[in-house]
Scaffold this motif. Sequence first.
Motif, PDB file in Angstrom:
ATOM      1  N   ASN A 327     -10.701 -16.638  12.977  1.00  0.00           N
ATOM      2  CA  ASN A 327     -11.592 -17.486  12.188  1.00  0.00           C
ATOM      3  C   ASN A 327     -10.806 -18.487  11.350  1.00  0.00           C
ATOM      4  O   ASN A 327     -11.253 -19.619  11.125  1.00  0.00           O
ATOM      5  CB  ASN A 327     -12.477 -16.616  11.298  1.00  0.00           C
ATOM      6  CG  ASN A 327     -13.716 -17.351  10.838  1.00  0.00           C
ATOM      7  OD1 ASN A 327     -14.320 -18.119  11.589  1.00  0.00           O
ATOM      8  ND2 ASN A 327     -14.113 -17.138   9.593  1.00  0.00           N
ATOM      9  N   SER A 328      -9.609 -18.090  10.903  1.00  0.00           N
ATOM     10  CA  SER A 328      -8.766 -19.013  10.134  1.00  0.00           C
ATOM     11  C   SER A 328      -8.363 -20.213  10.984  1.00  0.00           C
ATOM     12  O   SER A 328      -8.313 -21.347  10.486  1.00  0.00           O
ATOM     13  CB  SER A 328      -7.516 -18.287   9.622  1.00  0.00           C
ATOM     14  OG  SER A 328      -7.859 -17.281   8.690  1.00  0.00           O
ATOM     15  N   ILE A 329      -8.074 -19.975  12.259  1.00  0.00           N
ATOM     16  CA  ILE A 329      -7.742 -21.088  13.157  1.00  0.00           C
ATOM     17  C   ILE A 329      -8.954 -21.986  13.348  1.00  0.00           C
ATOM     18  O   ILE A 329      -8.854 -23.224  13.275  1.00  0.00           O
ATOM     19  CB  ILE A 329      -7.244 -20.556  14.520  1.00  0.00           C
ATOM     20  CG1 ILE A 329      -5.972 -19.723  14.345  1.00  0.00           C
ATOM     21  CG2 ILE A 329      -7.012 -21.725  15.484  1.00  0.00           C
ATOM     22  CD1 ILE A 329      -4.789 -20.468  13.803  1.00  0.00           C
ATOM     23  N   LEU A 330     -10.115 -21.390  13.591  1.00  0.00           N
ATOM     24  CA  LEU A 330     -11.330 -22.178  13.804  1.00  0.00           C
ATOM     25  C   LEU A 330     -11.699 -23.001  12.566  1.00  0.00           C
ATOM     26  O   LEU A 330     -12.119 -24.149  12.672  1.00  0.00           O
ATOM     27  CB  LEU A 330     -12.499 -21.257  14.168  1.00  0.00           C
ATOM     28  CG  LEU A 330     -12.449 -20.555  15.528  1.00  0.00           C
ATOM     29  CD1 LEU A 330     -13.673 -19.673  15.699  1.00  0.00           C
ATOM     30  CD2 LEU A 330     -12.354 -21.558  16.667  1.00  0.00           C
ATOM     31  N   LYS A 331     -11.519 -22.407  11.397  1.00  0.00           N
ATOM     32  CA  LYS A 331     -11.986 -23.033  10.157  1.00  0.00           C
ATOM     33  C   LYS A 331     -10.995 -24.029   9.581  1.00  0.00           C
ATOM     34  O   LYS A 331     -11.385 -25.125   9.144  1.00  0.00           O
ATOM     35  CB  LYS A 331     -12.277 -21.938   9.121  1.00  0.00           C
ATOM     36  CG  LYS A 331     -12.878 -22.445   7.827  1.00  0.00           C
ATOM     37  CD  LYS A 331     -13.220 -21.280   6.910  1.00  0.00           C
ATOM     38  CE  LYS A 331     -13.837 -21.761   5.602  1.00  0.00           C
ATOM     39  NZ  LYS A 331     -14.178 -20.623   4.698  1.00  0.00           N
ATOM     40  N   TYR A 332      -9.697 -23.686   9.590  1.00  0.00           N
ATOM     41  CA  TYR A 332      -8.721 -24.487   8.865  1.00  0.00           C
ATOM     42  C   TYR A 332      -7.809 -25.339   9.748  1.00  0.00           C
ATOM     43  O   TYR A 332      -7.194 -26.282   9.251  1.00  0.00           O
ATOM     44  CB  TYR A 332      -7.827 -23.572   8.002  1.00  0.00           C
ATOM     45  CG  TYR A 332      -8.585 -22.760   6.986  1.00  0.00           C
ATOM     46  CD1 TYR A 332      -9.220 -23.372   5.917  1.00  0.00           C
ATOM     47  CD2 TYR A 332      -8.669 -21.376   7.102  1.00  0.00           C
ATOM     48  CE1 TYR A 332      -9.921 -22.628   4.975  1.00  0.00           C
ATOM     49  CE2 TYR A 332      -9.364 -20.628   6.172  1.00  0.00           C
ATOM     50  CZ  TYR A 332      -9.991 -21.246   5.112  1.00  0.00           C
ATOM     51  OH  TYR A 332     -10.687 -20.503   4.197  1.00  0.00           O
ATOM     52  N   VAL A 333      -7.697 -25.001  11.039  1.00  0.00           N
ATOM     53  CA  VAL A 333      -6.724 -25.685  11.890  1.00  0.00           C
ATOM     54  C   VAL A 333      -7.386 -26.511  12.995  1.00  0.00           C
ATOM     55  O   VAL A 333      -7.047 -27.684  13.182  1.00  0.00           O
ATOM     56  CB  VAL A 333      -5.748 -24.656  12.513  1.00  0.00           C
ATOM     57  CG1 VAL A 333      -4.751 -25.353  13.442  1.00  0.00           C
ATOM     58  CG2 VAL A 333      -5.009 -23.884  11.428  1.00  0.00           C
ATOM     59  N   ALA A 334      -8.306 -25.921  13.725  1.00  0.00           N
ATOM     60  CA  ALA A 334      -8.911 -26.600  14.872  1.00  0.00           C
ATOM     61  C   ALA A 334      -9.525 -27.956  14.519  1.00  0.00           C
ATOM     62  O   ALA A 334      -9.326 -28.937  15.258  1.00  0.00           O
ATOM     63  CB  ALA A 334      -9.950 -25.684  15.525  1.00  0.00           C
ATOM     64  N   PRO A 335     -10.276 -28.090  13.414  1.00  0.00           N
ATOM     65  CA  PRO A 335     -10.848 -29.410  13.114  1.00  0.00           C
ATOM     66  C   PRO A 335      -9.796 -30.487  12.882  1.00  0.00           C
ATOM     67  O   PRO A 335      -9.965 -31.643  13.291  1.00  0.00           O
ATOM     68  CB  PRO A 335     -11.669 -29.147  11.835  1.00  0.00           C
ATOM     69  CG  PRO A 335     -11.990 -27.682  11.884  1.00  0.00           C
ATOM     70  CD  PRO A 335     -10.759 -27.041  12.482  1.00  0.00           C
ATOM     71  N   GLY A 336      -8.688 -30.108  12.247  1.00  0.00           N
ATOM     72  CA  GLY A 336      -7.643 -31.077  11.973  1.00  0.00           C
ATOM     73  C   GLY A 336      -6.908 -31.572  13.191  1.00  0.00           C
ATOM     74  O   GLY A 336      -6.244 -32.603  13.170  1.00  0.00           O
ATOM     75  N   LEU A 337      -7.022 -30.809  14.287  1.00  0.00           N
ATOM     76  CA  LEU A 337      -6.374 -31.198  15.547  1.00  0.00           C
ATOM     77  C   LEU A 337      -7.359 -31.813  16.535  1.00  0.00           C
ATOM     78  O   LEU A 337      -6.973 -32.193  17.642  1.00  0.00           O
ATOM     79  CB  LEU A 337      -5.727 -29.962  16.177  1.00  0.00           C
ATOM     80  CG  LEU A 337      -4.468 -29.445  15.483  1.00  0.00           C
ATOM     81  CD1 LEU A 337      -4.161 -28.023  15.916  1.00  0.00           C
ATOM     82  CD2 LEU A 337      -3.282 -30.353  15.765  1.00  0.00           C
ATOM     83  N   GLY A 338      -8.618 -31.899  16.152  1.00  0.00           N
ATOM     84  CA  GLY A 338      -9.624 -32.430  17.067  1.00  0.00           C
ATOM     85  C   GLY A 338     -10.080 -31.445  18.109  1.00  0.00           C
ATOM     86  O   GLY A 338     -10.748 -31.825  19.066  1.00  0.00           O
ATOM     87  N   TRP A 339      -9.724 -30.169  17.946  1.00  0.00           N
ATOM     88  CA  TRP A 339     -10.181 -29.157  18.888  1.00  0.00           C
ATOM     89  C   TRP A 339     -11.641 -28.811  18.683  1.00  0.00           C
ATOM     90  O   TRP A 339     -12.294 -28.286  19.561  1.00  0.00           O
ATOM     91  CB  TRP A 339      -9.360 -27.860  18.718  1.00  0.00           C
ATOM     92  CG  TRP A 339      -7.914 -27.994  18.997  1.00  0.00           C
ATOM     93  CD1 TRP A 339      -7.253 -29.079  19.489  1.00  0.00           C
ATOM     94  CD2 TRP A 339      -6.911 -26.973  18.805  1.00  0.00           C
ATOM     95  NE1 TRP A 339      -5.919 -28.808  19.606  1.00  0.00           N
ATOM     96  CE2 TRP A 339      -5.687 -27.527  19.196  1.00  0.00           C
ATOM     97  CE3 TRP A 339      -6.966 -25.669  18.347  1.00  0.00           C
ATOM     98  CZ2 TRP A 339      -4.489 -26.800  19.141  1.00  0.00           C
ATOM     99  CZ3 TRP A 339      -5.790 -24.939  18.275  1.00  0.00           C
ATOM    100  CH2 TRP A 339      -4.560 -25.504  18.681  1.00  0.00           C
ATOM    101  N   ARG A 340     -12.132 -29.077  17.487  1.00  0.00           N
ATOM    102  CA  ARG A 340     -13.519 -28.787  17.135  1.00  0.00           C
ATOM    103  C   ARG A 340     -14.124 -30.001  16.420  1.00  0.00           C
ATOM    104  O   ARG A 340     -13.414 -30.712  15.720  1.00  0.00           O
ATOM    105  CB  ARG A 340     -13.608 -27.560  16.200  1.00  0.00           C
ATOM    106  CG  ARG A 340     -13.436 -26.235  16.925  1.00  0.00           C
ATOM    107  CD  ARG A 340     -14.669 -25.970  17.793  1.00  0.00           C
ATOM    108  NE  ARG A 340     -14.658 -24.632  18.361  1.00  0.00           N
ATOM    109  CZ  ARG A 340     -14.099 -24.323  19.521  1.00  0.00           C
ATOM    110  NH1 ARG A 340     -13.479 -25.268  20.208  1.00  0.00           N
ATOM    111  NH2 ARG A 340     -14.173 -23.094  19.981  1.00  0.00           N
TER     112      ARG A 340
END
Length: 340
Positions: A327-340
């Motif tokens: 969930n930490s990846i989904l919430k804090y990292v993925a949006p910043g990389l354009g994955w989400r």
Amino acid sequence: MKKIGFLSFGHWADHPAYMARTAGDTLRQSIDLAVAAEEIGLDGAYFRVHHFAAQLASPFPLLSAIGARTSRIEIGTGVIDMRYENPLYMVEDAGAADLISEGRLQLGISRGSPEQVIDGWRYFGYEPKEGENDQDMGRRKALEFLDKLRGVGFAAPNPNPMFPNPPGLLRLEPYSAGLRERIWWGAASNATAVWAAENGMHLQSSTLKFDESGKPFHVQQAEQIRLYKEAWKKAGHQREARVSVSRSVFALVTDEDRQIFGRDGKSRDQIGMIEPGKRAIFGRSYAAEPDQLIKELAEDEAIREADTILLTIPNTLGVEYNVHLLNSILKYVAPGLGWR
């Protein structure tokens, strides 16, 4: 946009720090983790297959159970060692698991890697044919598996069967339409990635590959993926190729995260030997505060080339903590990389 899944090796041990102390613990927790992963919005639940080890081995009962408990998440393997498999029996098992999940199986297979025992596939009753080595045997079995997944009849019916037969040659049942197009090949070299494309399989590229150029791991892996895509296009397949890469990625957002994974932030690529005379390169782990993690992952060329990211997880730390990591990846990292 990228699909994000987890990849579990399914370890267990009678260790005081482990939440998974038995095989039963690991199997039940794997199901619970897949259910929870679906609930938080993850796209895939994948499991490694290792024989003769305190790790997950026979994947189809687990995949079927997950398929029955979930409704959206992709479920799969990364990878099944085909040297140990009966391709026809595997067609039946895979077909059943895919039907239970209503077409969500994404099955990763390969010719195999070094195992816990010497020539372990011999204990399963398999031997290379004359002129073959064990790697050839694995690839041959893979092609037979792919062929039988097409659902074309090949077996002559008994003229006096127990139950009436349909006309013509018989196929294996249960047949799951579309499964043939959801088979992935785990490739450790550029050549086998091209072979996978030629045979219409998606590509799984893990955290290691043969060192073929001396370049950093992510650069070599990106080159492998580009060669695969070129071969897929050249083969003329009418469907879209998919590519996954595996990564150990930990966002340090709590003191517990920093205590467990803080040292992984200094990880670097490593060189080793996984077969006699075969030099391999092992990709680094990523562990940092989210902002720094975004910067580091943005420079990973292979991640840019892939459509699916499989996050390797420490399953022995239990379901709750692994859900937190994902969930930490989904919430804090993925949006910043354009994955989400």
